[in-house]
Enzyme design. Structure first.
Site, PDB file in Angstrom:
ATOM      1  CB  CYS A 158     -39.727  -4.191  18.676  1.00  0.00           C
ATOM      2  SG  CYS A 158     -40.042  -3.423  20.193  1.00  0.00           S
ATOM      3  CB  CYS A 159     -34.145  -4.144  18.311  1.00  0.00           C
ATOM      4  SG  CYS A 159     -34.169  -5.147  19.933  1.00  0.00           S
ATOM      5  CB  CYS A 171     -36.778  -3.831  26.702  1.00  0.00           C
ATOM      6  SG  CYS A 171     -35.996  -2.297  25.649  1.00  0.00           S
ATOM      7  CB  CYS A 230     -36.650  -8.334  25.744  1.00  0.00           C
ATOM      8  SG  CYS A 230     -37.942  -7.895  24.688  1.00  0.00           S
ATOM      9  CB  CYS A 273     -30.712  -4.818  20.490  1.00  0.00           C
ATOM     10  SG  CYS A 273     -29.495  -3.951  21.158  1.00  0.00           S
TER      11      CYS A 273
HETATM   12 FE1  SF4 Z   1     -38.476  -4.020  21.771  1.00  0.00          FE
HETATM   13 FE2  SF4 Z   1     -37.435  -6.037  23.455  1.00  0.00          FE
HETATM   14 FE3  SF4 Z   1     -35.761  -4.674  21.610  1.00  0.00          FE
HETATM   15 FE4  SF4 Z   1     -36.704  -3.516  23.723  1.00  0.00          FE
HETATM   16  S1  SF4 Z   1     -35.385  -5.479  23.742  1.00  0.00           S
HETATM   17  S2  SF4 Z   1     -36.636  -2.644  21.547  1.00  0.00           S
HETATM   18  S3  SF4 Z   1     -38.787  -4.228  23.740  1.00  0.00           S
HETATM   19  S4  SF4 Z   1     -37.773  -6.144  21.248  1.00  0.00           S
END
Ligand code: SF4
Length: 242
Positions: A120-121, A203, A206, A231
Site C-alpha cells: 500500500c505504501c 494516513c 495508520c 513507509c
Molecule cells: Fe497505505 Fe497506511 Fe501506508 Fe497510507 S500509511 S500508504 S494507508 S499503508
C-alpha cells in the site's frame, strides 16, 4: 568530486556546525530548480516551509496525497497555501496501480501483514515520490534524530541511495521543544491533530494518538514493531526491499 556520495560527504563536513537557515539558503541558491521540499504538513515540515518560503518563495514544495489523509491535514494544507501565498504541488498514486491494489488486498488490507502494508505504501507513497523527485538533485526532508530508532543514524546531508540524489535534513539536531518554540514564535499554521496527541501524522487509518512518554512515532503503524515503522520514504534499501 566524482559522485553524489562524495558530494554529500563534502557538504556534511562543510555544514556540520551550521543552523538550518544557513544550510537551506546555500542549497536553495545553489540548486535552484533542482531542489524540492517534501511536506506532509507535520510540525517539522511546517518549520521548513516557513524557512524555505522566506528564502525563496518560488522554490518548489510538494506533498504526496495518498488519498487516505486525515481531514485535518487537508485543512492545514489549505491554510499553509493561504498563509504563505504559495501553491504546494500534489502527487497522487497511479490510478491503475491503486485500483489493482485495492481489488487484490481490500481497502484496509494493510492491517493484515507487513507485506500488504508495504504494498500500500509503495503504491500510495513510494511510486509518487519517485515521480516527485524525478529530475531533482536535492530533496529536503524534516527528519530529526529524536523521532525514532529508525532515524538515529541519519546525517544532515546524505546521499539518498534509493533515489539517487542528495537528501537534506536541516532539522536533524533540533529537539521537539525547539520545533514548537519556532512554530509558536512565528505563528506558523500547524495540523490541529498535534494538539490532540498526534506528534507524527500520516494516513488516517495508520496513525493514532500517543500517550505521554511514548516514542514520537509510536502512533504510526502501531501494530508493527519499531524497526518496521517507516513507509519507505526514508529508508535507503526501501525500494529494493519492497
Ligand atoms: Fe497505505 Fe497506511 Fe501506508 Fe497510507 S500509511 S500508504 S494507508 S499503508
Amino acid at each position: 568530486m566524482e559522485n553524489i556520495s562524495e558530494v554529500a560527504a563534502y557538504y556534511n563536513e562543510k555544514f556540520c556546525d551550521s543552523g538550518p537557515e544557513k544550510i537551506l539558503e546555500y542549497f536553495l541558491n545553489g540548486y535552484r530548480g533542482k531542489i524540492t521540499l517534501a511536506t506532509s504538513f507535520g510540525a517539522e515540515d511546517q518549520v521548513l516551509t516557513h524557512m524555505v518560503s522566506a528564502i525563496d518563495p518560488k522554490s518548489e514544495i510538494f506533498t504526496l496525497d495518498t488519498g487516505r489523509l486525515p481531514e485535518e491535514t487537508y485543512r492545514v494544507w489549505e491554510r499553509t497555501e493561504r498563509f504563505y501565498g504559495i501553491k504546494i504541488k500534489p502527487f497522487y498514486p497511479d490510478r491503475n496501480a491503486l485500483e489493482r491494489l485495492v481489488s487484490e488486498q481490500g481497502i484496509n488490507g494493510f492491517y493484515e501483514s507487513i507485506e500488504k502494508r508495504k504494498a500500500c505504501c509503495r503504491v500510495r507513497k513510494i511510486e509518487p515520490l519517485k515521480r516527485a523527485l524525478g529530475g531533482k538533485k536535492v530533496w529536503i526532508a524534516g527528519l530529526r534524530h529524536e523521532q525514532s530508532v529508525t532515524r538515529s543514524d541519519a546525517r544532515v546531508v546524505e546521499y539518498d541511495e534509493a533515489f539517487g540524489l542528495i537528501k537534506l535534513n536541516p532539522l536533524l539536531a533540533w529537539s521537539t521543544q525547539e520545533v514548537w518554540d519556532y512554530i509558536k514564535r512565528n505563528n506558523i499554521p500547524y495540523n490541529e491533530l498535534h494538539d490532540r496527541g498526534y506528534p507524527s501524522i500520516g494516513c488516517a487509518p495508520c496513525t493514532r494518538a500517543v500517550s505521554e512518554g511514548e516514542e514520537l512515532r509510536s502512533g504510526r503503524w502501531w501494530w508493527e514493531s519499531p524497526e518496521h515503522k517507516e513507509c519507505g520514504l526514508h529508508i535507503k534499501e526501501s525500494i529494493k526491499a519492497d
